[in-house]
Design a protein around this motif. Structure first.
Motif, PDB file in Angstrom:
ATOM      1  N   ILE A   1       0.864  -1.195   0.000  1.00 35.13           N
ATOM      2  CA  ILE A   1       0.000   0.000   0.000  1.00 35.13           C
ATOM      3  C   ILE A   1       0.898   1.241   0.000  1.00 35.13           C
ATOM      4  N   PRO A   2       1.633   1.452  -1.074  1.00 38.76           N
ATOM      5  CA  PRO A   2       2.672   2.497  -1.084  1.00 38.76           C
ATOM      6  C   PRO A   2       2.149   3.915  -0.877  1.00 38.76           C
ATOM      7  N   ASN A   3       0.894   4.152  -1.163  1.00 39.33           N
ATOM      8  CA  ASN A   3       0.357   5.511  -1.058  1.00 39.33           C
ATOM      9  C   ASN A   3      -0.283   5.806   0.290  1.00 39.33           C
ATOM     10  N   VAL A   4      -0.246   4.839   1.186  1.00 40.49           N
ATOM     11  CA  VAL A   4      -0.846   5.022   2.512  1.00 40.49           C
ATOM     12  C   VAL A   4       0.228   5.465   3.501  1.00 40.49           C
ATOM     13  N   VAL A   5      -0.020   6.568   4.172  1.00 41.37           N
ATOM     14  CA  VAL A   5       0.897   7.091   5.184  1.00 41.37           C
ATOM     15  C   VAL A   5       0.304   6.788   6.562  1.00 41.37           C
ATOM     16  N   ALA A   6       1.049   6.060   7.370  1.00 41.13           N
ATOM     17  CA  ALA A   6       0.557   5.684   8.692  1.00 41.13           C
ATOM     18  C   ALA A   6       0.481   6.895   9.614  1.00 41.13           C
ATOM     19  N   ILE A   7      -0.549   6.904  10.431  1.00 38.65           N
ATOM     20  CA  ILE A   7      -0.744   7.954  11.429  1.00 38.65           C
ATOM     21  C   ILE A   7      -0.139   7.466  12.741  1.00 38.65           C
ATOM     22  N   ASP A   8       0.886   8.150  13.208  1.00 38.69           N
ATOM     23  CA  ASP A   8       1.527   7.728  14.450  1.00 38.69           C
ATOM     24  C   ASP A   8       0.781   8.323  15.642  1.00 38.69           C
ATOM     25  N   ARG A   9       0.772   7.582  16.739  1.00 43.05           N
ATOM     26  CA  ARG A   9       0.013   8.017  17.905  1.00 43.05           C
ATOM     27  C   ARG A   9       0.704   7.551  19.182  1.00 43.05           C
ATOM     28  N   ARG A  10       0.198   8.016  20.327  1.00 40.12           N
ATOM     29  CA  ARG A  10       0.714   7.612  21.635  1.00 40.12           C
ATOM     30  C   ARG A  10      -0.211   6.603  22.311  1.00 40.12           C
ATOM     31  N   SER A  11      -1.501   6.801  22.177  1.00 39.12           N
ATOM     32  CA  SER A  11      -2.461   5.928  22.855  1.00 39.12           C
ATOM     33  C   SER A  11      -2.445   4.531  22.262  1.00 39.12           C
ATOM     34  N   MET A  12      -2.600   3.518  23.114  1.00 36.49           N
ATOM     35  CA  MET A  12      -2.743   2.155  22.610  1.00 36.49           C
ATOM     36  C   MET A  12      -4.029   1.999  21.812  1.00 36.49           C
ATOM     37  N   ASN A  13      -5.034   2.786  22.146  1.00 38.27           N
ATOM     38  CA  ASN A  13      -6.327   2.699  21.473  1.00 38.27           C
ATOM     39  C   ASN A  13      -6.390   3.753  20.374  1.00 38.27           C
ATOM     40  N   ALA A  14      -6.339   3.307  19.133  1.00 44.34           N
ATOM     41  CA  ALA A  14      -6.376   4.251  18.007  1.00 44.34           C
ATOM     42  C   ALA A  14      -7.659   5.066  17.992  1.00 44.34           C
ATOM     43  N   TRP A  15      -8.728   4.511  18.548  1.00 46.91           N
ATOM     44  CA  TRP A  15     -10.005   5.246  18.560  1.00 46.91           C
ATOM     45  C   TRP A  15      -9.940   6.446  19.496  1.00 46.91           C
ATOM     46  N   GLU A  16      -9.010   6.437  20.449  1.00 50.55           N
ATOM     47  CA  GLU A  16      -8.842   7.551  21.372  1.00 50.55           C
ATOM     48  C   GLU A  16      -7.846   8.590  20.854  1.00 50.55           C
ATOM     49  N   ASP A  17      -7.294   8.352  19.683  1.00 44.88           N
ATOM     50  CA  ASP A  17      -6.388   9.302  19.052  1.00 44.88           C
ATOM     51  C   ASP A  17      -7.195  10.118  18.039  1.00 44.88           C
ATOM     52  N   ASP A  18      -7.184  11.428  18.187  1.00 43.68           N
ATOM     53  CA  ASP A  18      -8.042  12.271  17.349  1.00 43.68           C
ATOM     54  C   ASP A  18      -7.750  12.107  15.865  1.00 43.68           C
ATOM     55  N   ALA A  19      -6.456  12.064  15.506  1.00 38.46           N
ATOM     56  CA  ALA A  19      -6.103  11.983  14.087  1.00 38.46           C
ATOM     57  C   ALA A  19      -6.508  10.644  13.493  1.00 38.46           C
ATOM     58  N   ALA A  20      -6.242   9.553  14.208  1.00 39.09           N
ATOM     59  CA  ALA A  20      -6.589   8.229  13.686  1.00 39.09           C
ATOM     60  C   ALA A  20      -8.101   8.057  13.591  1.00 39.09           C
ATOM     61  N   ARG A  21      -8.805   8.449  14.644  1.00 39.78           N
ATOM     62  CA  ARG A  21     -10.264   8.314  14.618  1.00 39.78           C
ATOM     63  C   ARG A  21     -10.874   9.181  13.509  1.00 39.78           C
ATOM     64  N   SER A  22     -10.382  10.392  13.360  1.00 42.23           N
ATOM     65  CA  SER A  22     -10.907  11.283  12.321  1.00 42.23           C
ATOM     66  C   SER A  22     -10.675  10.703  10.929  1.00 42.23           C
TER      67      SER A  22
END
Length: 206
Positions: A74-95
């Motif tokens: 998936i070369p065009n996908v840029v991963a969103i880095d976060r601190r929380s173990m729960n991606a749903w609690e990370d604003d950028a990942a959830r958004s």
């Protein structure tokens, strides 16, 4: 016709912490098998033009970047880095997940007992229909992986496999726009079924 089956127009793929630093701790299955299944799933999402959201954690201090073999799929996908173990609690990942506009989420990642289940349970609680691709997830132990899947199932989350996802999205081998791509994934990663497809192509000219 209404159908409960997955459709390319109604689901998105979410990859959570597909990182080598976490893979080192996986003991629920052979690590290469989980990696191959995850690559097959990522390629499947590409063939069927599913929105893909990838998120990573602790990239600088422990886990490293998304595993290169998956990134190449998936070369065009840029991963969103976060601190929380729960991606749903990370604003950028959830958004990013909400921004796909899809209410059915296919989830793959590590560890099953933590980042996968936390995201899945949280998204399901917020009204999403969640499918955890169990053979593209890695747990610390076989028991831990199984217990996490059971807990998610008890919350209404469905467990599936990467091959079922592909076949469910394709459903009809006369769908020519995705036929070549889907068939190539099955031939590369589908074990005996893939061997049979390659045989039919080369010998029976199907």
């Amino acid at each position: 016709m209404n159908t409960p089956l997955l459709d390319p127009t109604n689901c998105a793929l979410v990859l959570v912490d597909q990182q080598a630093g976490l893979a080192f701790g996986v003991g629920s299955d052979d690590r290469q098998t989980i990696l191959n299944n995850s690559i097959a799933l990522a390629k499947t999402a590409g063939v069927f033009s599913l929105p893909i959201v990838a998120s990573t954690s602790a990239t600088k201090v422990y886990s490293g970047p998304m595993m290169p073999a998956i990134q190449r799929a998936i070369p065009n996908v840029v991963a969103i880095d976060r601190r929380s173990m729960n991606a749903w609690e990370d604003d950028a990942a959830r958004s990013a997940i909400v921004g796909t506009g899809r209410k059915r989420l296919l989830v793959s990642g590590m560890l099953t007992e933590a980042c996968v289940s936390f995201l899945a349970l949280s998204a399901a609680s917020d009204g999403y229909e969640v499918f955890v691709v169990g053979d593209a997830c890695g747990g610390l132990t076989p028991q831990g992986h199984e217990y996490a899947l059971r807990r998610m199932q008890s919350a209404g989350i469905q467990v599936t496999s990467w091959l079922q996802v592909l076949l469910e999205l394709q459903r009809d081998w006369t769908r020519r726009d995705t036929y070549d791509g889907a068939r190539a994934i099955v031939e590369e990663f589908g074990g005996g079924y893939g061997i049979g497809l390659a045989y039919s192509r080369d010998m029976i000219k199907v």
